[in-house]
Enzyme design. Structure first.
Site, short mmCIF file in Angstrom:
data_model
loop_
_atom_site.label_atom_id
_atom_site.label_comp_id
_atom_site.label_asym_id
_atom_site.label_seq_id
_atom_site.Cartn_x
_atom_site.Cartn_y
_atom_site.Cartn_z
N TYR A 15 0.83 -1.20 0.00
CA TYR A 15 0.00 0.00 0.00
C TYR A 15 0.88 1.26 0.00
CZ TYR A 15 -3.88 -3.12 1.23
OH TYR A 15 -4.82 -4.12 1.22
N ASN B 164 -12.62 0.07 -5.75
CA ASN B 164 -12.33 -0.41 -7.11
C ASN B 164 -13.55 -1.10 -7.72
OD1 ASN B 164 -11.20 -1.42 -9.46
ND2 ASN B 164 -9.97 -2.99 -8.42
N CYS C 205 -6.44 -5.01 -7.70
CA CYS C 205 -6.27 -4.62 -6.30
C CYS C 205 -5.84 -5.80 -5.43
CB CYS C 205 -7.55 -3.99 -5.76
SG CYS C 205 -9.06 -4.91 -6.04
N HIS C 206 -5.99 -7.04 -5.94
CA HIS C 206 -5.52 -8.21 -5.19
C HIS C 206 -3.99 -8.23 -5.09
CE1 HIS C 206 -5.59 -9.50 -9.43
NE2 HIS C 206 -4.56 -10.28 -9.11
N GLU D 297 -1.32 -16.44 -9.99
CA GLU D 297 -0.40 -15.65 -10.80
C GLU D 297 1.05 -16.09 -10.60
OE1 GLU D 297 -0.96 -11.45 -10.47
OE2 GLU D 297 -3.11 -11.56 -10.91
#
Length: 242
Positions: free
Chosen positions: A175, A198, A206-207, A233
């Protein structure tokens, strides 16, 4: 006579409102356009997408209570409701999400669908603000209807576009670091608020925003979903490296 005219005008306005196309409304602003909906069955559950001919409005996440098993995790991402009459932005969104879950390398080659949400408007007019601080940012005609999008020049918008542009598949950012990239190093808490606001999760990733300690932090679809997306990912990026 005056009262009769006022009543007639009120009845006419009420009749027109009843035929008005669905609105995209939020705390951040409002628009009016012909909204379409679809539901995609994905490895993380049903994703509800909405949009118009101009762009994508929202992606709504389910709450994930358990991690998907092997079969579910390898499942595709297909439309299960609302396939008929999908707008071009919804088709682009569907194609992008299918690639994200099934062929991640293709996401770099596919167009990101255009967005049509007041938080994400980037260009347009800058006249005198309304009383609530919003200014018309984009004016056009959606199929037979005037459509005005309102925006507020906000740090939230800056954060979301920075996240989309700079934090790639398989990466994570704190953040605090995202606040730095967005131009305000003191605004780590505001970044958290931007993530909660979002409207286009997964596409605007945002993850991928985590705490400086390495903990994942909160997520609209639940912490399990955030962990699953990060793991997905990481695994896919490792596969692509070979």
């Amino acid at each position: 006579m005056l009262i009769a005219n006022l009543c007639r005008d009120r009845d006419l306005s009420s009749s027109m409102a009843s035929r008005r196309v669905p609105k995209v409304t939020s705390k951040e602003g409002a628009s009016q356009c012909k909204e379409k909906h679809a539901v995609l069955l994905s490895p993380v559950g049903k994703l509800e997408i909405s949009g118009c001919e101009t762009g994508l409005h929202e992606i709504k996440l389910p709450k994930m209570s358990v991690l998907p098993n092997g079969a579910e995790a390898s499942a595709g991402c297909e439309v299960c409701e609302g396939a008929e009459g999908m707008t071009e932005p919804l088709k682009q969104c569907t194609a992008w999400l299918h690639a994200y879950f099934c062929e991640p390398a293709r996401t770099e080659q596919l167009p990101v669908p255009p967005f049509h949400h007041p938080l994400l408007q980037q260009e347009g007019m800058e006249p005198r603000p309304r009383a609530d601080g919003w200014v018309p940012a984009h004016r056009f005609t959606a199929p037979g209807r005037p459509c005005i999008i309102y925006k507020r020049n906000s740090f939230t918008k800056q954060v979301l576009w920075t996240l989309l542009r700079d934090v790639k598949f398989g990466e994570a950012i704190s953040y605090q670091k995202l606040a730095d990239l967005a131009g305000n190093s003191r605004a780590a808490r505001a970044v958290g608020g931007a993530m909660r606001s979002n409207p286009i999760p997964i596409i605007i990733p945002c993850h991928r925003v985590i705490r400086s300690s390495g903990q994942t932090g909160n997520y609209g679809g639940g912490n399990l979903m955030k962990e699953w997306l990060l793991s997905h990912e990481k695994l896919q990026k490792e596969k692509l490296a070979y």
